[in-house]
Design a protein around this motif. Structure first.
Motif, PDB file in Angstrom:
ATOM      1  N   PHE A  42       0.819  -1.211   0.000  1.00 15.36           N
ATOM      2  CA  PHE A  42       0.000   0.000   0.000  1.00 15.36           C
ATOM      3  C   PHE A  42       0.857   1.267   0.000  1.00 15.36           C
ATOM      4  O   PHE A  42       0.336   2.369  -0.198  1.00 15.36           O
ATOM      5  N   ASP A  43       2.153   1.129   0.221  1.00 17.75           N
ATOM      6  CA  ASP A  43       3.056   2.277   0.299  1.00 17.75           C
ATOM      7  C   ASP A  43       3.411   2.738  -1.115  1.00 17.75           C
ATOM      8  O   ASP A  43       4.051   2.004  -1.874  1.00 17.75           O
ATOM      9  N   THR A  44       3.011   3.953  -1.462  1.00 17.49           N
ATOM     10  CA  THR A  44       3.233   4.443  -2.831  1.00 17.49           C
ATOM     11  C   THR A  44       4.717   4.591  -3.156  1.00 17.49           C
ATOM     12  O   THR A  44       5.117   4.436  -4.317  1.00 17.49           O
ATOM     13  N   LYS A  45       5.542   4.864  -2.141  1.00 13.26           N
ATOM     14  CA  LYS A  45       6.983   4.979  -2.393  1.00 13.26           C
ATOM     15  C   LYS A  45       7.554   3.633  -2.835  1.00 13.26           C
ATOM     16  O   LYS A  45       8.377   3.561  -3.760  1.00 13.26           O
ATOM     17  N   VAL A  46       7.120   2.569  -2.185  1.00 11.90           N
ATOM     18  CA  VAL A  46       7.562   1.235  -2.567  1.00 11.90           C
ATOM     19  C   VAL A  46       7.120   0.932  -3.994  1.00 11.90           C
ATOM     20  O   VAL A  46       7.905   0.466  -4.825  1.00 11.90           O
ATOM     21  N   ALA A  49       4.186  -3.709   8.367  1.00 12.30           N
ATOM     22  CA  ALA A  49       3.135  -3.856   9.380  1.00 12.30           C
ATOM     23  C   ALA A  49       1.937  -2.969   9.043  1.00 12.30           C
ATOM     24  O   ALA A  49       0.778  -3.384   9.164  1.00 12.30           O
ATOM     25  N   LYS A  50       2.202  -1.735   8.596  1.00 14.10           N
ATOM     26  CA  LYS A  50       1.110  -0.833   8.210  1.00 14.10           C
ATOM     27  C   LYS A  50       0.318  -1.402   7.037  1.00 14.10           C
ATOM     28  O   LYS A  50      -0.916  -1.318   6.991  1.00 14.10           O
ATOM     29  N   THR A  51       1.043  -1.976   6.070  1.00 11.97           N
ATOM     30  CA  THR A  51       0.369  -2.573   4.913  1.00 11.97           C
ATOM     31  C   THR A  51      -0.541  -3.716   5.344  1.00 11.97           C
ATOM     32  O   THR A  51      -1.698  -3.817   4.916  1.00 11.97           O
ATOM     33  N   ILE A  52      -0.039  -4.591   6.211  1.00  9.22           N
ATOM     34  CA  ILE A  52      -0.843  -5.738   6.655  1.00  9.22           C
ATOM     35  C   ILE A  52      -2.012  -5.294   7.522  1.00  9.22           C
ATOM     36  O   ILE A  52      -3.128  -5.829   7.416  1.00  9.22           O
ATOM     37  N   GLU A  53      -1.803  -4.286   8.358  1.00 14.36           N
ATOM     38  CA  GLU A  53      -2.904  -3.762   9.175  1.00 14.36           C
ATOM     39  C   GLU A  53      -4.010  -3.199   8.286  1.00 14.36           C
ATOM     40  O   GLU A  53      -5.201  -3.404   8.563  1.00 14.36           O
ATOM     41  N   ARG A  54      -3.626  -2.492   7.247  1.00 17.19           N
ATOM     42  CA  ARG A  54      -4.632  -1.970   6.317  1.00 17.19           C
ATOM     43  C   ARG A  54      -5.338  -3.114   5.597  1.00 17.19           C
ATOM     44  O   ARG A  54      -6.559  -3.085   5.404  1.00 17.19           O
ATOM     45  N   LEU A  85       0.452 -10.456  12.967  1.00 19.04           N
ATOM     46  CA  LEU A  85      -0.754  -9.643  12.815  1.00 19.04           C
ATOM     47  C   LEU A  85      -1.915 -10.445  12.236  1.00 19.04           C
ATOM     48  O   LEU A  85      -3.061 -10.330  12.681  1.00 19.04           O
ATOM     49  N   LEU A  86      -1.613 -11.250  11.241  1.00 21.36           N
ATOM     50  CA  LEU A  86      -2.683 -12.000  10.585  1.00 21.36           C
ATOM     51  C   LEU A  86      -3.238 -13.099  11.485  1.00 21.36           C
ATOM     52  O   LEU A  86      -4.460 -13.275  11.585  1.00 21.36           O
TER      53      LEU A  86
END
Length: 458
Positions: free
Chosen positions: A173-177, A222-227, A275-276
């Motif tokens: 989800f990170d646009t920079k990546v 972690a932010k991507t997986i949380e989203r 997280l999952l």
């Protein structure tokens, strides 16, 4: 689930991914189109009787630098139409060699970017498949979709064609990546895409992610997986990026941009896993997560999970795989056969009424035994020699002789708590799951003196 630095350093070695056995780099150009015709005919008398169809669409509007797939950079719809016409001819050619009483249990569209194809061309292909083949009740019909090219009309028309599983290749989800790997983000908010898909009864949503790319770290992943969890997909895949620049030259760009070290990749895997699993997902196989009521979760708990080039599947949807399109690999009971990778060569040969097999492999009885053992370990983290003997209609002694079974090759895994061995069974521990490719390789006689190149385990 924490894994020690010592284990990372020990097991971060090149090993096969075992999406097939033997792996694809064992395939030989000596396997001919004529042999393909013979194994197609023989497949009618082999199990499983179900048919799994793979449709390869090689086209992409731009090339992601991490991609390890066979792709063709184009937006030319005329070129796509020529390819689709040839693909439909190939379907008819194969269907003539298959028994009419066999049914389709699975249709999978991969690429490339399948939904870069105009939807009318998708309809052409699927209508032909619906016309030529019968289906089992509740078959899985799936497409790998790039969210940057997916809208309501496309989704609605796929659903009308009986597609019931949508795999969204979000990757991050990170646009920079995404920018640094040359991938476009979703054209619509992901919440809207999920709602559009689920507005059709009986549809499921998968999310695909990759970890190990430049500018990823434990916190960002972690932010991507949380989203992702907040969007509640039915299944979620966290692929470990496979760096093979000697095969895919574009991957060299990522070397210059900085790839995370193995310890960083492991931290991403661990945070995603935690997280999952804390949020209601079951860990399935090497890299999948699914809801407890999902058929994959149920199959895993029953130790009946299976795997083919399309990914993990259940025994019900398992079929011999018949692949169509350039670079497609048919995965039959006794053989593998790969079509020509070059799209022009593929189209030219099919239009002449000839199969385009570029390479393949015929398995002997011993290799089929080894394949079963490795599949069980990779999918179900377990093997019972007695159960395997019943399935293979042989004896535990013959199975162990076939894989050249030697507990000394497995002793290190046992000492490190990655594997337990009893008289009749092997069990991979939860920590051992992260090193299951290494464990499988230790059961593979071909790997004792391997000289072929593979991606690293981590």
């Amino acid at each position: 689930m924490k894994v020690s630095q010592k284990l990372i350093e020990k097991y971060n070695t090149p090993v096969p991914r075992y999406t097939s056995y033997p792996p694809a780099n064992f395939f030989s150009p000596e396997f001919t189109p004529e042999e393909y015709v013979k194994v197609l005919e023989q497949s009618n008398d082999e199990n499983p009787q179900n048919i799994s169809i793979y449709i390869h669409i090689p086209f992409c509007p731009k090339i992601c630098y991490f991609c390890g797939c066979n792709t063709h950079l184009t937006r030319d719809e005329n070129k796509m139409e020529v390819y689709v016409d040839a693909l439909k001819k190939e379907i008819r050619m194969v269907k003539k060699l298959l028994s009419d009483d066999r049914k389709v249990s699975q249709v999978h569209w991969g690429g490339g970017t399948p939904n870069s194809l105009p939807i009318a061309m998708v309809e052409d292909i699927m209508n032909l498949i619906h016309e030529l083949f019968d289906y089992i009740p509740n078959p899985e019909i799936a497409m790998e979709c790039h969210p940057a090219m997916l809208d309501k009309d496309y989704i609605d028309r796929l659903a009308a064609l009986k597609f019931n599983r949508f795999s969204l290749g979000i990757q991050d989800f990170d646009t920079k990546v995404l920018e640094n790997v040359n991938r476009d983000p979703s054209i619509l908010p992901e919440e809207e895409l999920v709602a559009m898909i689920r507005s059709h009864e009986g549809t499921s949503v998968n999310f695909d992610f990759i970890y190990g790319l430049p500018f990823q770290d434990e916190a960002s992943f972690a932010k991507t997986i949380e989203r992702a969890i907040s969007l509640s997909p039915d299944r979620l895949v966290t692929f470990s990026y496979a760096h093979v620049p000697w095969v895919k030259k574009a991957q060299k760009i990522l070397d210059a941009r900085g790839l995370p070290a193995a310890t960083q990749k492991l931290a991403m895997f661990e945070v995603g896993y935690r997280l999952l699993t804390e949020n209601g997902y079951d860990a399935i196989g090497l890299d999948h997560f699914a809801r407890p009521d999902d058929e994959l979760s149920i199959a895993f708990k029953n130790k009946t999970l299976h795997r083919n080039f399309q990914g993990y599947c259940t025994r019900e949807t398992t079929g011999q795989v018949y692949a169509f399109g350039s670079t497609g690999i048919s995965q039959l009971e006794n053989a593998y056969a790969q079509n020509a990778k070059d799209t022009n060569t593929y189209v030219d040969q099919i239009n002449k009424g000839k199969f385009t097999i570029e390479k393949g492999y015929q398995l002997n009885p011993t290799e089929k035994i080894i394949r079963h053992v490795i599949n069980e370990v990779m999918c179900n983290y377990y093997i019972s020699w007695e159960e395997a003997a019943q399935i293979l209609q042989t004896t535990p002694a013959v199975i162990k002789q076939s894989i050249v079974y030697d507990e000394s090759f497995l002793a290190g895994f046992v000492e490190e708590g990655l594997l337990t061995i009893s008289k009749d069974e092997l069990h991979v521990s939860k920590q051992g799951r992260f090193f299951v490719r290494n464990i499988a390789a230790s059961l593979d006689p071909n790997m004792r003196n391997a000289t072929l190149k593979f991606s690293k385990a981590l």
